[in-house]
Design a protein around this motif. Structure first.
Motif, PDB file in Angstrom:
ATOM      1  N   LYS A  46       0.819  -1.992   0.455  1.00 33.98           N
ATOM      2  CA  LYS A  46      -0.009   0.155  -0.397  1.00 33.98           C
ATOM      3  C   LYS A  46       0.688   1.015  -0.192  1.00 33.98           C
ATOM      4  N   THR A  48       4.118   7.339  -1.505  1.00 35.91           N
ATOM      5  CA  THR A  48       2.752   7.224  -2.456  1.00 35.91           C
ATOM      6  C   THR A  48       1.843   6.453  -1.692  1.00 35.91           C
ATOM      7  N   ASN A  98      -1.774   3.736  -2.173  1.00 35.86           N
ATOM      8  CA  ASN A  98      -2.558   3.751  -3.127  1.00 35.86           C
ATOM      9  C   ASN A  98      -3.794   3.412  -2.676  1.00 35.86           C
ATOM     10  N   ASN A 135      -4.307   7.097  -5.948  1.00 31.98           N
ATOM     11  CA  ASN A 135      -3.076   6.524  -5.443  1.00 31.98           C
ATOM     12  C   ASN A 135      -3.065   8.404  -4.753  1.00 31.98           C
TER      13      ASN A 135
END
Length: 444
Positions: free
Chosen positions: A177, A212, A214, A220
């Protein structure tokens, strides 16, 4: 300059991201052995080799819009790269890459992005102190390329003959993630000879954290902070030392039909004795008609990037895009991401599976009439010269990209730049610009 249009590449943008460990049990063809050569009986210690040969023939007319009367330039660019990826174990790895960039034919000599006869592009060691079921932590030390997000602030710059690199340290955490990187770098400094680039450059320092997440199937989220310190930096407002901090976020997704990418950032810091207060944002929205022949894709990009409101007022409002991908602003970018408002619609289409045709128009204005226009690397190109006109000009671009095979690609394009009111004001003998390029690349 055409590399950004490459289609269906079989190799990673950052070659050290490629993983050939799956070839351990494959048939031992010559190519497979080149990509996976075991150095131990278990196969845990192995080396992988790869490289690139690239030639680009360019023809440019009035790249400077007639400012110095250079006229026509026909020149050849060559790029050669060779790398070795040594895995000593599942937790220790050494990656090294040599590069050679050559230029022939430019009337006024190579630009800083054109020539570096032979030097080190990458040379780092990876240490993995922690490895879980679906997450890991990696420490990377040495010379390395960086690329984050859509490349609007930190990009390897694949288009020019010479790619960017940095010297320093990075700690990366990856999971299903989250990806989080923290880094401390010195910007690479290029000389044109053989192995004469400084091992550590003090020209500019860069540090930051980029993450980043998800969050969902079509969502995103990138969150980041980046800091930069540079000496004697030139803006239209003057020349001084610069310490700048950037905070920003990006929302993005790539689906089978819908693509979107929204990004916004704010900057503060010091430019000499002046305070920095700048901002920048961008929007990409695209729709791919997956059910139609050739899957035509319609895309709309726009950029809104601050300039300086007034000279000598103790504030600098010019945005600094750090090390961006200049290809966002045209095949041969004429104005970079500072003091810029731009809109660029794009239409692309695959008439056959491995050929991509693209048509694009880029409309550009100055955000502030009190500031000049800048190159993609942030260098001041034209001062404001007391012109109130904001329209910079329009670029009309057509490109074709052909992925001939897994290893071989060809790209060609033409760009016509129609000068706007601002350029016409500040360059008395102004001329429209034309740029034609043809690029043949081989990777292995």
């Amino acid at each position: 300059m055409l590399a950004k249009f490459s289609y269906a590449q079989n190799f990673k943008l950052l070659r050290f991201d490629e993983d050939y460990s799956a070839l351990k049990d494959s048939s031992r063809t010559f190519y497979n052995r080149l990509k996976y050569l075991p150095l131990s009986e278990s196969g845990r210690t192995y080396v992988s080799f790869g490289g690139e040969l690239r030639g680009e023939l360019d023809r440019a007319e009035h790249e400077d819009w007639g400012a110095s009367n250079v006229g026509r330039n026909i020149f050849l660019l060559q790029r050669y790269q060779l790398h070795a990826d040594l895995h000593l174990s599942s937790r220790i790895r050494i990656f090294g890459q040599l590069r050679s960039g050559l230029e022939n034919g430019r009337k006024n000599g190579p630009r800083p992005i054109d020539e570096d006869q032979l030097n080190v592009q990458n040379l780092f060691i990876d240490l993995i102190p922690y490895k879980g079921m679906d997450d890991r932590m990696t420490i990377r030390l040495g010379r390395q390329e960086l690329q984050y997000g859509s490349g609007r602030l930190l990009d390897v710059r694949e288009g020019p003959n010479l790619r960017l690199y940095f010297d320093g340290a990075k700690v990366a955490y990856t999971s299903s993630k989250w990806n989080v990187d923290a880094f401390l770098m010195a910007a690479g400094r290029v000389k044109t000879g053989v192995f004469d680039n400084p091992i550590i450059s003090r020209k500019s320092s860069l540090w930051g954290i980029y993450s980043t997440h998800n969050a969902a199937k079509m969502l995103n989220i990138d969150l980041y902070y980046m800091g930069i310190n540079r000496g004697e930096t030139r803006f239209d407002d003057g020349v001084a030392a610069e310490t700048r901090h950037t905070v920003g976020t990006r929302l993005w997704a790539i689906g089978n039909e819908l693509l979107y990418n929204f990004e916004i950032g704010y900057q503060l810091g010091k430019f000499g004795a002046a305070d920095i207060r700048a901002w920048g944002g961008s929007m990409d929205v695209a729709y791919r008609f997956a059910n139609l022949n050739g899957a035509p894709t319609v895309k709309l990009r726009s950029d809104f990037i601050s300039g300086d409101d007034a000279k000598g007022d103790g504030k600098l409002g010019t945005f600094n895009a750090l090390y961006p991908n200049g290809g966002y602003f045209g095949m041969n970018p004429q104005a970079g991401p500072a003091n810029l408002l731009s809109i660029h619609p794009n239409l692309s289409w695959n008439p056959v599976g491995n050929v991509l045709l693209s048509l694009e128009t880029v409309f550009s204005w100055r955000q502030s009439p009190q500031d000049g226009i800048y190159l993609p690397d942030g260098t001041l190109r034209l001062g404001s010269s007391n012109s109130d006109s904001q329209y910079i000009g329009t670029a009309y671009i057509a490109t074709v990209s052909w992925q001939i095979s897994k290893f071989l690609s060809y790209n060609a394009g033409v760009q016509y730049f129609k000068t706007g009111d601002f350029i016409n004001d500040v360059i008395p003998q102004h001329k429209d610009g034309v740029f034609i390029s043809s690029l043949l690349g081989f990777k292995f």
